[in-house]
Design an enzyme around this catalytic site. Structure first.
Site, PDB file in Angstrom:
ATOM      1  CG  ASP A   1      -1.759   1.162   1.418  1.00  0.00           C
ATOM      2  OD1 ASP A   1      -1.664   2.107   0.606  1.00  0.00           O
ATOM      3  OD2 ASP A   1      -2.553   1.158   2.375  1.00  0.00           O
ATOM      4  CB  ILE A   2       1.609   3.778  -2.634  1.00  0.00           C
ATOM      5  CG1 ILE A   2       2.854   4.605  -2.966  1.00  0.00           C
ATOM      6  CG2 ILE A   2       0.349   4.617  -2.793  1.00  0.00           C
ATOM      7  CD1 ILE A   2       2.971   4.990  -4.429  1.00  0.00           C
TER       8      ILE A   2
ATOM      9  CB  VAL B   1      -3.551   4.786  -6.127  1.00  0.00           C
ATOM     10  CG1 VAL B   1      -3.331   5.731  -7.272  1.00  0.00           C
ATOM     11  CG2 VAL B   1      -2.397   4.806  -5.159  1.00  0.00           C
ATOM     12  CG  ASP B   2      -6.900  10.808  -6.591  1.00  0.00           C
ATOM     13  OD1 ASP B   2      -5.994  11.449  -6.044  1.00  0.00           O
ATOM     14  OD2 ASP B   2      -7.929  11.338  -7.036  1.00  0.00           O
TER      15      ASP B   2
ATOM     16  CB  SER C   1      -2.264   4.799 -16.930  1.00  0.00           C
ATOM     17  OG  SER C   1      -2.368   6.192 -17.155  1.00  0.00           O
ATOM     18  CB  THR C   2      -2.176  -0.319 -14.776  1.00  0.00           C
ATOM     19  OG1 THR C   2      -1.901  -0.252 -13.368  1.00  0.00           O
ATOM     20  CG2 THR C   2      -0.938   0.026 -15.563  1.00  0.00           C
ATOM     21  N   GLY C   3      -5.216   1.138 -13.618  1.00  0.00           N
ATOM     22  CA  GLY C   3      -6.470   0.816 -12.921  1.00  0.00           C
ATOM     23  C   GLY C   3      -7.636   1.284 -13.767  1.00  0.00           C
TER      24      GLY C   3
ATOM     25  CE1 TYR D   1      -8.629   8.170 -15.492  1.00  0.00           C
ATOM     26  CE2 TYR D   1      -6.424   9.026 -15.856  1.00  0.00           C
ATOM     27  CZ  TYR D   1      -7.725   9.215 -15.453  1.00  0.00           C
ATOM     28  OH  TYR D   1      -8.138  10.461 -15.015  1.00  0.00           O
TER      29      TYR D   1
HETATM   30  P1  ADP Z   1      -5.503   5.200 -12.912  1.00  0.00           P
HETATM   31  O1  ADP Z   1      -6.759   6.048 -12.932  1.00  0.00           O
HETATM   32  O2  ADP Z   1      -4.264   6.007 -13.253  1.00  0.00           O
HETATM   33  O3  ADP Z   1      -5.649   3.956 -13.717  1.00  0.00           O
HETATM   34  P2  ADP Z   1      -5.964   3.766 -10.371  1.00  0.00           P
HETATM   35  O4  ADP Z   1      -5.885   4.360  -9.021  1.00  0.00           O
HETATM   36  O5  ADP Z   1      -7.316   3.343 -10.861  1.00  0.00           O
HETATM   37  O6  ADP Z   1      -5.280   4.843 -11.366  1.00  0.00           O
HETATM   38  O7  ADP Z   1      -5.012   2.511 -10.471  1.00  0.00           O
HETATM   39  C1  ADP Z   1      -3.615   2.604 -10.565  1.00  0.00           C
HETATM   40  C2  ADP Z   1      -2.981   1.452  -9.804  1.00  0.00           C
HETATM   41  O8  ADP Z   1      -2.956   1.788  -8.410  1.00  0.00           O
HETATM   42  C3  ADP Z   1      -3.716   0.110  -9.891  1.00  0.00           C
HETATM   43  O9  ADP Z   1      -2.751  -0.918 -10.126  1.00  0.00           O
HETATM   44  C4  ADP Z   1      -4.321  -0.050  -8.498  1.00  0.00           C
HETATM   45  O10 ADP Z   1      -4.419  -1.413  -8.122  1.00  0.00           O
HETATM   46  C5  ADP Z   1      -3.276   0.632  -7.661  1.00  0.00           C
HETATM   47  N1  ADP Z   1      -3.647   1.021  -6.287  1.00  0.00           N
HETATM   48  C6  ADP Z   1      -4.861   1.217  -5.730  1.00  0.00           C
HETATM   49  N2  ADP Z   1      -4.752   1.536  -4.419  1.00  0.00           N
HETATM   50  C7  ADP Z   1      -3.414   1.525  -4.128  1.00  0.00           C
HETATM   51  C8  ADP Z   1      -2.627   1.735  -2.949  1.00  0.00           C
HETATM   52  N3  ADP Z   1      -3.170   2.062  -1.775  1.00  0.00           N
HETATM   53  N4  ADP Z   1      -1.269   1.609  -3.052  1.00  0.00           N
HETATM   54  C9  ADP Z   1      -0.674   1.313  -4.237  1.00  0.00           C
HETATM   55  N5  ADP Z   1      -1.362   1.104  -5.367  1.00  0.00           N
HETATM   56  C10 ADP Z   1      -2.705   1.197  -5.324  1.00  0.00           C
END
Ligand code: ADP
Length: 181
Positions: A16-17, A39-40, A127-129, A131
């Site tokens: 978890d970032i 992640v946002d 971008s891999t979620g 987007y």
């Molecule tokens: P985007 O809109 O750029 O695609 P997302 O947030 O939907 O961004 O996804 C980007 C990546 O972040 C995905 O691989 C998702 O699984 C990952 N992610 C979601 N929550 C966290 C977290 N708490 N820590 C790290 N990565 C995360």
């Protein structure tokens, strides 16, 4: 897994970032800098009001952040002192400049980090979620961009982490590490 590039250690971590113990964590934001999911949402929940207010201020001043660019705010309640918000491309099949825009996210974030004297930085998989960028392709673009930045620039952060949330994404980045290095 770790990879040395000149003075910089590149680390691949599954986790978890929001918990990363680095100077700055990078957020996969949207161009309006308005709280989203993924992640946002996690970063904004963990960081709290200070991030929200700083994003609102950038929105008022600059109207947001274009795709492929990056802005910096304080980290609020996070361990990290700062958050760099970068806007990845939405996947449209691959022939709309997605790779260049994604590479630009990583390079612009590293440039902002260096400009702010930041020694350690953590990236998610931009971008891999939501987007929809295919993770195997995005991982190669991401690691190539980081490699080029570190090789070309005289100054780079000492620690660059990729903090990948799920096992499948982590595996893609480990495979890409072998391809790119
Ligand atoms: P985007 O809109 O750029 O695609 P997302 O947030 O939907 O961004 O996804 C980007 C990546 O972040 C995905 O691989 C998702 O699984 C990952 N992610 C979601 N929550 C966290 C977290 N708490 N820590 C790290 N990565 C995360």
């Amino acid at each position: 897994m770790k990879q040395q590039i000149r003075e910089t250690t590149l680390e691949m971590i599954q986790g978890d970032i929001t918990k990363a113990e680095v100077d700055v964590i990078v957020n996969a934001a949207n161009s309006e800098l308005i709280g989203g999911g993924g992640v946002d949402g996690a970063i904004r929940r963990a960081g709290g009001d200070e991030i929200e207010q700083a994003c609102a201020e950038i929105r008022r001043r600059e109207g947001g952040c274009p795709t492929g660019e990056a802005v910096i705010t304080p980290g609020g309640n996070l361990h990290a002192n700062y958050v760099i918000h970068t806007v990845g491309p939405v996947w449209q099949g691959g022939s709309s400049g997605e790779a260049e825009l994604l590479a630009s996210c990583y390079k612009e974030s590293l440039r902002l980090a260096v400009d702010n004297n930041i020694q350690s930085i953590a990236f998610p998989s931009i971008s891999t979620g939501i987007y929809g960028y295919p993770t195997e392709k995005a991982a190669v673009v991401a690691l190539t961009a980081v490699k080029e930045f570190v090789i070309q620039d005289t100054i780079a952060p000492i620690v660059i982490q990729f903090v990948l949330f799920d096992e499948a994404t982590h595996t893609c980045y480990l495979d890409a590490l072998l391809t790119v290095f």
